[in-house]
Design a protein around this motif. Structure first.
Motif, short mmCIF file in Angstrom:
data_model
loop_
_atom_site.label_atom_id
_atom_site.label_comp_id
_atom_site.label_asym_id
_atom_site.label_seq_id
_atom_site.Cartn_x
_atom_site.Cartn_y
_atom_site.Cartn_z
N LEU A 35 59.51 38.05 45.21
CA LEU A 35 58.05 37.98 44.35
C LEU A 35 57.38 36.79 44.47
O LEU A 35 56.30 36.54 44.17
N LEU A 36 58.39 35.67 44.59
CA LEU A 36 57.94 34.03 44.53
C LEU A 36 57.68 33.58 45.93
O LEU A 36 57.76 32.54 46.19
N GLY A 37 57.95 34.60 47.02
CA GLY A 37 57.82 34.08 48.36
C GLY A 37 58.89 33.88 48.89
O GLY A 37 58.73 33.59 50.29
N VAL A 38 60.25 33.91 48.70
CA VAL A 38 61.41 33.81 49.15
C VAL A 38 61.43 35.04 50.18
O VAL A 38 61.62 36.30 49.67
N PRO A 39 61.63 34.94 51.73
CA PRO A 39 61.74 36.19 52.44
C PRO A 39 62.97 36.99 52.16
O PRO A 39 64.11 36.36 51.62
N LYS A 40 62.61 38.25 52.28
CA LYS A 40 63.91 39.26 52.06
C LYS A 40 64.86 39.08 53.12
O LYS A 40 64.57 38.98 54.13
N PRO A 41 66.20 38.98 52.50
CA PRO A 41 67.33 38.82 53.39
C PRO A 41 67.40 40.09 54.53
O PRO A 41 67.11 41.31 54.05
N LYS A 42 67.70 39.92 55.74
CA LYS A 42 67.70 41.08 56.62
C LYS A 42 68.80 41.85 56.40
O LYS A 42 69.93 41.29 56.08
#
Length: 668
Positions: free
Chosen positions: A282-289
């Motif tokens: 929610l703070l912009g850290v990309p979701k891990p694949k």
């Protein structure tokens, strides 16, 4: 569909909810291997023989709707029909499940070990299971679980296997198919993989929809999918997606089956496995694949305590009953059934109304744990991430909120046989990663800040804590949402005239209808429900034309307006950003990062005080609302154009200003 399709809280207060059974209790006292290899003989739809994946594939490819689209695509593209048919076959190979009992038994054994390590209990309402067992024999069944964790679909299959019920085929995203070994294991346990978006791919849509409809029409297995389309990172219910729901209803609407039963399922976690991951996303850290290596790296969570899970299988909802008086099924006889047709406006309204009813049922049957109440109270501090609360004061307020929640119809799992201080201390201990108790005071965070990093980095560290707590507070929002909208309207209205309060209530409801589950066309019903609840709790006196706050109700009204305050403040910040800093080249893609930086700057300057307004989910919902209200519009090449006059007016009105005529809703 009219608003009557939605639950009313007045009915809910009279409703007796089922009791729960802990299915892990037996697992702790008997052999997991014996459980995995037990005699598994589920009762099937009308005694049907299970269908093999190859037979299912042939039935789909030979179906008239698929053959029709294959011919259409061949004509439009100039390809040979055999080549297009081969493409359809390849799509189905990529998509289809290959359910094998041996793989299911492997998961039954492995998940028994995992669940016993992670959770104290997995509690299921047995009466709901009995209802499901009955309805599976009579009609095609569609299972609609809430979606808060990756664990959801594994948990659902585990429960059905435990109770000797037919295993579902489960709609899963393509992300999982890319996981080596695990992707195929999921396919062999009933998952079928679909793309996140189809674009204008008519062939893919034809194959996909016919695959699902063939399973439903023939009752080969219950179909399971998540009505919200994706996991909720905020633990709030998401606006339902209508595509799959439309598909599973179609066999009934076209007269191919007598009925289809939709079963809403509520899955409530005492502690969410992905809480910190969601906050960072929610703070912009990309979701891990999704990857197999990532799965193995996550093994350390097996050393953690995640409390209990409650799974509530709701009342089956008959599509036949839903459609009665709302849909004229004769319209489906006007064209051949195999020719694809866009849904009519009547159909869209019907499916949308049903979707909102089902999500509301999920909300009403979700079980709230004591930590949900504690997180709600902790976040209402002036600076939630820094302020301390006396433990005794928190306990007293938690007991008050427990009683208020019950008056509002919450499904609360509070152990009344234990002292409140014990319940509070136990909940705080379980969530020790988010909160600590020191010298009789409760603080968010595991220890004092070390002061390292830039002011922005320190701000974002605090925001992770606040957003993690907010994900628990959000689980209770459906209980208080309508009373909170009314409390906010009462506070701002210049007098207690019911019509004026209703107009302010409807304005807030309209603005926040992308943020919360608020069924279209149900403003009057929601207003009456809110009046009923606030009168019931003693916070308001309700007359025919007047509303008045009571002296003893001030605490309740303060609490309720405080619940909405972060959302009001967040939407006002988005309006201010678009008014002050939106350049002509602002696009929908650049909007979220840009508004986040704007918000960080203002938070560091000490103007807004709620760190929750950094949530990208809130920013996206605010933009969707502004687009719907006409304050922002899309331009070519994904651009955004703003109406600054309207944005200023909305910002002022959200802050308590006069309700402009063009934003005033219809009369009560």
């Amino acid at each position: 569909m009219t608003s009557k399709a939605v639950y009313t809280r007045r009915d809910l207060l009279l409703k007796k909810r089922d009791d729960f059974e802990d299915i892990l209790e037996e697992r702790r006292n008997s052999s997991d291997l014996r459980y995995a290899v037990k005699c598994y003989t589920p009762v099937l739809y009308k005694g049907l023989t299970p269908c093999t994946p190859d037979v299912l594939k042939s039935a789909v490819l030979d179906a008239d709707p698929v053959r029709y689209v294959v011919c259409q695509v061949a004509l439009e593209s100039g390809k040979a029909a055999d080549d297009v048919q081969a493409e359809a076959s390849a799509i189905l190979d990529e998509m289809a499940h290959r359910l094998q009992l041996g793989t299911v038994r492997f998961f039954a054994f492995a998940l028994s070990k995992v669940f016993k390590a992670l959770f104290r209990s997995v509690c299921v309402n047995e009466e709901g299971i009995q209802r499901l067992q009955q309805v599976i024999q009579e009609h095609p069944v569609v299972l609609l679980p809430s979606h808060r964790s990756y664990m959801d679909f594994l948990l659902m299959s585990y429960i059905l296997y435990t109770y000797d019920l037919a295993l579902p085929v489960i709609a899963a995203g393509m992300d999982f198919m890319g996981m080596k070994f695990v992707g195929e294991m999921l396919r062999m346990s009933g998952a079928f993989f679909i793309r996140r978006s189809f674009g204008g791919d008519k062939l893919y849509w034809a194959v996909f929809s016919e695959y699902v409809k063939t399973i439903v029409k023939n009752g080969y297995a219950p179909v399971e999918f998540f009505l919200e389309g994706t996991r909720s990172r905020t633990a709030k219910s998401l606006t339902p997606k209508l595509g799959l729901l439309n598909i599973v209803m179609e066999p009934f609407l076209k007269g191919e089956v007598f009925d289809v039963c939709l079963v809403p399922v509520s899955i409530s976690y005492e502690r969410i496995l992905e809480e910190a991951l969601y906050a960072r996303e929610l703070l912009g850290v990309p979701k891990p694949k999704e990857s197999t290596s990532g799965l193995f790296k996550a093994r350390k969570i097996l050393r953690e305590d995640y409390g209990s899970i409650h799974v509530y299988f709701g009342q089956p909802v008959s599509v036949r009953s839903l459609a009665h008086g709302h849909v004229d099924r004769c319209q489906f006889n006007l064209t051949p059934r195999h020719i694809p047709a866009r849904p009519t406006e009547e159909m869209v309204r019907f499916v949308n109304g049903a979707a909102y009813r089902l999500v509301r049922a999920q909300e009403e049957n979700s079980v709230l744990k004591p930590w949900v109440l504690l997180a709600t109270l902790l976040l209402q501090k002036q600076d939630a991430a820094a302020a301390a609360t006396a433990l005794d004061e928190l306990t007293e307020r938690a007991v008050w909120l427990r009683d208020l929640s019950r008056q509002c119809g919450a499904f609360l799992h509070w152990p009344d046989h234990r002292r409140p201080s014990e319940v509070v201390s136990s909940s705080l201990a379980l969530h020790g990663g988010l909160v600590r108790v020191s010298e009789g005071s409760v603080h968010l965070g595991q220890g004092p800040e070390d002061g390292t990093g830039s002011p922005e980095e320190q701000l974002l560290k605090r925001a992770v804590l606040v957003l993690s707590c907010a994900s628990y507070r959000n689980q209770a929002l459906h209980v208080f949402l309508r009373p909170a909208l009314l409390a906010s309207a009462v506070r701002v209205a210049s007098a207690g005239r019911k019509q004026e309060v209703f107009q302010r209530f409807s304005f807030l409801r309209d603005v926040f209808s992308n943020e919360f589950i608020l069924a279209p066309g149900a403003a009057v019903q929601d207003f009456e429900e809110a009046c009923y609840l606030l009168e019931r709790t003693g916070a308001l006196q309700v007359a025919q034309h007047e509303l008045a706050a009571t002296e003893r109700g001030q605490r309740t009204l303060d609490f309720l307006t405080g619940l909405l305050e972060p959302f009001v403040q967040g939407y006002r910040v988005v309006c201010r950003f678009l008014t002050d800093e939106a350049a002509e080249r602002l696009t929908q893609k650049s909007f979220v990062p840009a508004v986040r930086q704007f918000t960080i700057k203002h938070l560091l300057a000490g103007r807004p005080r709620h760190l929750e307004i950094l949530s990208s989910d809130l920013h996206k919902n605010a933009l969707a609302a502004l687009l719907r209200l006409g304050a922002v519009r899309r331009t070519q090449k994904d651009g955004l154009s703003v109406n600054k006059v309207m944005l200023n007016s909305l910002e002022d009105t959200l802050g308590g200003g006069t309700l402009p005529t063009r934003l005033a809703p219809a009369r009560l």
